[in-house]
Design a protein around this motif. Sequence first.
Motif, short mmCIF file in Angstrom:
data_model
loop_
_atom_site.label_atom_id
_atom_site.label_comp_id
_atom_site.label_asym_id
_atom_site.label_seq_id
_atom_site.Cartn_x
_atom_site.Cartn_y
_atom_site.Cartn_z
N ASN A 17 0.85 -1.20 0.00
CA ASN A 17 0.00 0.00 0.00
C ASN A 17 0.88 1.24 0.00
O ASN A 17 2.06 1.20 0.37
CB ASN A 17 -0.93 0.00 1.20
CG ASN A 17 -2.08 -0.99 1.06
OD1 ASN A 17 -2.22 -1.64 0.02
ND2 ASN A 17 -2.88 -1.13 2.10
N TYR A 18 0.30 2.36 -0.37
CA TYR A 18 1.05 3.59 -0.60
C TYR A 18 0.21 4.79 -0.18
O TYR A 18 -0.91 4.62 0.33
CB TYR A 18 1.43 3.70 -2.09
CG TYR A 18 0.23 3.55 -3.02
CD1 TYR A 18 -0.61 4.65 -3.29
CD2 TYR A 18 -0.10 2.32 -3.57
CE1 TYR A 18 -1.72 4.51 -4.11
CE2 TYR A 18 -1.22 2.17 -4.38
CZ TYR A 18 -2.02 3.27 -4.65
OH TYR A 18 -3.14 3.13 -5.44
N GLY A 19 0.71 6.00 -0.40
CA GLY A 19 -0.10 7.19 -0.17
C GLY A 19 0.40 8.08 0.94
O GLY A 19 1.45 7.85 1.55
N SER A 20 -0.37 9.10 1.25
CA SER A 20 0.04 10.13 2.21
C SER A 20 0.13 9.64 3.64
O SER A 20 0.73 10.29 4.48
CB SER A 20 -0.94 11.32 2.13
OG SER A 20 -2.26 10.89 2.46
N ALA A 21 -0.45 8.48 3.94
CA ALA A 21 -0.38 7.94 5.30
C ALA A 21 0.99 7.35 5.62
O ALA A 21 1.31 7.12 6.78
CB ALA A 21 -1.44 6.85 5.49
N ILE A 22 1.81 7.12 4.59
CA ILE A 22 3.10 6.46 4.78
C ILE A 22 4.15 7.45 5.29
O ILE A 22 4.34 8.51 4.70
CB ILE A 22 3.60 5.82 3.47
CG1 ILE A 22 2.53 4.94 2.84
CG2 ILE A 22 4.90 5.06 3.70
CD1 ILE A 22 2.12 3.76 3.66
N GLU A 23 4.85 7.07 6.36
CA GLU A 23 5.97 7.88 6.85
C GLU A 23 7.30 7.41 6.26
O GLU A 23 8.11 8.23 5.82
CB GLU A 23 6.07 7.83 8.38
CG GLU A 23 5.18 8.81 9.10
CD GLU A 23 3.72 8.38 9.15
OE1 GLU A 23 2.83 9.24 9.22
OE2 GLU A 23 3.47 7.15 9.11
N TYR A 24 7.53 6.09 6.27
CA TYR A 24 8.79 5.54 5.80
C TYR A 24 8.54 4.26 5.02
O TYR A 24 7.48 3.63 5.13
CB TYR A 24 9.73 5.22 6.97
CG TYR A 24 10.19 6.42 7.76
CD1 TYR A 24 10.89 7.45 7.16
CD2 TYR A 24 9.93 6.50 9.13
CE1 TYR A 24 11.32 8.54 7.89
CE2 TYR A 24 10.35 7.58 9.87
CZ TYR A 24 11.04 8.61 9.26
OH TYR A 24 11.47 9.69 9.99
N SER A 25 9.57 3.85 4.26
CA SER A 25 9.55 2.55 3.61
C SER A 25 10.74 1.75 4.11
O SER A 25 11.83 2.29 4.33
CB SER A 25 9.63 2.71 2.09
OG SER A 25 9.27 1.51 1.43
N LEU A 26 10.51 0.44 4.34
CA LEU A 26 11.55 -0.45 4.86
C LEU A 26 11.53 -1.77 4.09
O LEU A 26 10.56 -2.07 3.38
CB LEU A 26 11.30 -0.71 6.35
CG LEU A 26 11.84 0.29 7.39
CD1 LEU A 26 13.34 0.45 7.30
CD2 LEU A 26 11.15 1.63 7.32
N PRO A 27 12.57 -2.58 4.22
CA PRO A 27 12.65 -3.84 3.48
C PRO A 27 11.48 -4.78 3.77
O PRO A 27 11.14 -5.01 4.93
CB PRO A 27 13.97 -4.44 3.96
CG PRO A 27 14.81 -3.26 4.33
CD PRO A 27 13.83 -2.30 4.95
N GLY A 28 10.88 -5.32 2.69
CA GLY A 28 9.73 -6.20 2.88
C GLY A 28 9.65 -7.34 1.88
O GLY A 28 8.60 -7.98 1.77
#
Length: 371
Positions: free
Chosen positions: A306-317
């Motif tokens: 999922n994506y969008g304005s609610a996301i603060e950071y991205s991490l390995p998944g």
Amino acid sequence: MLRLITLSSILLVSMPLYASNMPDKIKNQYIIQFDNTIPKEKRSEITQEIVNKKGHIKHQYHNAIKGMSITLPPQALQALKKRFPEIIHVEENISVALVARKERPNKKPDNNDSTPVRSIEVIPWGVAHVGGGEAAEYGTAWVIDTGIDSRHPDLNVDKSRGANFIKGKNTTEDGNGHGTHVAGTIAAKLDGFDVVGVAAGATVIPVRVLDNNGSGTMDGVIAGVDHVYRNGNYGDCANMSLGAQGFSSALDSAIKATANKGIIFAIAAGNDAANATNYTPASTTHPNVYTISAFDSNNNFAWFSNYGSAIEYSLPGVNILSTKAGGGTVAYNGTSMASPHFCGLAIIGSYYISHYVNNDPDGMPDPIPHL
């Protein structure tokens, strides 16, 4: 009112988990929230009225929110709301669940007393990518999930502060595997065996809100957050690798109140390749609440995340190796695997932004934190 509803929590050896069916609303079950100033006597009066109407009380919430989960016919519920203005919010309780694995193991994780052969320690690519593997014995992570295998030798599990909110056997042991995997990414020990977590050796505490099949209810998830509010401390991290389509006001309120205590939340964005603002608790906004998307080893945004304005950071998944219930290690995919990376970083607390993901669907690349 909660609309939902699917637990898009997330794991699989070869593929992330998705919700295939809308979980059921549970007939005549509700989550009711009181005004925070409700006196003890009035709460007792409401409880007695529910019992008088042949109702049943499942969970009592005294900390993060004031309220309870109840079973009561709709007509009696309406009468209860009219009689007691202290009831400020009501939402239907719903089933939440992890979807069955595409490659389901032949049996449940084997949590027995035998000692599995341990392999030489490997630093998972995700842990290395964020600069993890730093000793952090002082840290504490609350894993709100399927429980944790307390016998796994690579984990420092504190069952004494844990809790179970699932019917049946009262245990915080993990019969599914999801919570144990999450715990290892956060805090597997730096001991020369199996894997190492981001905050190596930190204490992990099981808060079991999903059963061995990955199924639970929203009122149980709220009870788990309420437990963390009561027992957690400033600087702790709570990981929630679970979620539901729609919005739960009660869960949102409970998380925000707990975050106000200085407890940090790491929340999986979900695996539906959709806007995370349409999911709970991914949509919860607070300075101490972080919703996490996922990327692969080339910093490419994971196609399922999922994506969008609610996301603060991205991490390995993607292809994340971590601890396996019953001993040893296993690799899973999903935003469930991404958020515990951040939980480890939050425990250590000295991260910075090192890169940004490639090909973010919303056009605003999520930042990648690093120690």
